[in-house]
Design a protein around this motif. Structure first.
Motif, short mmCIF file in Angstrom:
data_model
loop_
_atom_site.label_atom_id
_atom_site.label_comp_id
_atom_site.label_asym_id
_atom_site.label_seq_id
_atom_site.Cartn_x
_atom_site.Cartn_y
_atom_site.Cartn_z
N GLY A 89 0.60 -1.07 0.09
CA GLY A 89 0.00 -0.03 -0.18
C GLY A 89 0.75 1.27 0.03
O GLY A 89 0.22 2.31 0.00
N ALA A 118 -3.35 -0.42 -8.22
CA ALA A 118 -3.90 -0.66 -6.95
C ALA A 118 -5.22 -1.69 -7.05
O ALA A 118 -5.43 -2.49 -6.10
N ALA A 119 -5.86 -1.77 -8.27
CA ALA A 119 -7.28 -2.57 -8.30
C ALA A 119 -7.18 -3.32 -9.48
O ALA A 119 -8.00 -3.37 -10.24
N LYS A 204 -7.28 2.80 -8.17
CA LYS A 204 -8.16 2.43 -6.97
C LYS A 204 -9.69 2.65 -7.30
O LYS A 204 -10.04 3.62 -8.12
N ASP A 206 -13.28 4.12 -7.17
CA ASP A 206 -13.79 5.35 -6.48
C ASP A 206 -15.15 4.96 -6.15
O ASP A 206 -15.98 4.27 -6.86
#
Length: 312
Positions: A89, A118-119, A204, A206
């Motif tokens: 992270g 991140a995703a 990431k 939202d």
């Protein structure tokens, strides 16, 4: 080997457990700091990796940043042979990347250079990808740009959810990283630079993306729902007790019926078949605010929604 492990969520726990089982000496575990929890945020909860490390009696460090000389000196003091990073992270400064004798190695859940960031699991499903995988790479200062050592490809079926794919890839990451560390210990882990072609970024998720938009092709709507299940969850506004409420949609399927000239979001029947643009999806599992997941039939018994109603 002496290994520093860096990870935070459930996804990373399997790799930590696998490295311990393989006999490596985990000299330090780094994880994100405990976060506020509960409706009022009055208590803090340690991350899944933090809790797993404590269960094994391992030393845990939770800095908010690794940029200071003090933190970097602490990192070097562990005298590690290698650093293993899985969903930690934080971007790592060069001093941390170089803080172990054989470098830092990351387990990433995509077929790089597709879905850096991140995703990657959610983005792959939402984009309708038919395959993904895990790559073990030697980290550099870029965002998931390091040279790749090991790769395993995993098929994405048209019904799998992000949660199901998460669990499968976590197991693959654990196995592949254990193999990588064994090879690294033997001095036999060559790496290959990533391609410069096909780069995409997995931003990431939202909150604004979680609302279901039926004015899109039906396959896109279904993939959107799959990619956000179980968390954070895709949702739509539906009339409950005379007022609109957010309802999570946990599963949906494609149906032959098309929306035609019907407005997107209109219910085409009494089985929660919803018109898209084009095509239609049938909502299969739903969850009311504060409730448990329900089949469409059970949902409709408690919350009748007539055909022709426009939701969303």
């Amino acid at each position: 080997m002496r290994i520093i492990f860096m990870g935070t969520p459930d996804y990373a726990v399997a790799t930590l457990e696998a490295l311990i089982a393989a006999g490596h000496d985990i000299v330090a575990v780094y994880s994100q700091p405990p976060r506020p929890a509960g409706r009022r945020g009055l208590e803090t909860i340690a991350s899944p990796v933090h809790r797993a490390a404590l269960a094994h009696g391992l030393a845990v460090f939770t800095p908010t940043s690794l940029k200071s000389e003090e933190e970097q000196a602490c990192f070097r003091s562990h005298r590690a042979d290698a650093t293993v990073v899985v969903a930690y992270g934080l971007l790592l400064p060069q001093a941390v990347l170089d803080g172990a004798r054989l470098g830092a190695w990351n387990g990433h859940a995509s077929l790089l250079p597709r879905w850096r960031g991140a995703a990657p699991i959610q983005r792959a499903i939402m984009a309708g990808d038919t395959e993904t995988g895990v790559m073990i790479m030697k980290m550099d200062r870029g965002l998931d740009t390091g040279a790749v050592a090991l790769t395993e490809t995993v098929a994405i079926s048209d019904s799998v959810t992000a949660g199901e794919l998460h669990d499968r890839l976590a197991a693959v990451t654990a196995r592949l990283m254990t193999d990588a560390m064994a090879r690294l210990a033997d001095g036999n882990l060559p790496v290959t630079p990533q391609s410069d072609e096909g780069v995409t970024y997995a931003a990431k998720i939202d909150k604004a993306e979680t609302r279901i938009v039926f004015g899109a092709p039906a396959p896109h709507v279904r993939n959107h729902i799959r990619g956000l299940t179980p968390v954070p969850g895709a949702w739509v506004e539906m009339p409950i007790s005379g007022r609109p409420e957010r309802v999570k949609v946990l599963e949906a399927g494609l149906v032959e019926a098309g929306g035609g000239s019907v407005a997107p979001g209109a219910l085409l029947d009494d089985r929660l078949t919803v018109a898209c643009l084009p095509g239609a999806v049938r909502l299969i599992r739903l969850q009311k605010p504060g409730g448990k997941p329900l089949s469409a039939a059970d949902f409709l018994r408690g919350t009748p929604v007539a055909a022709g109603t426009v939701i969303g």
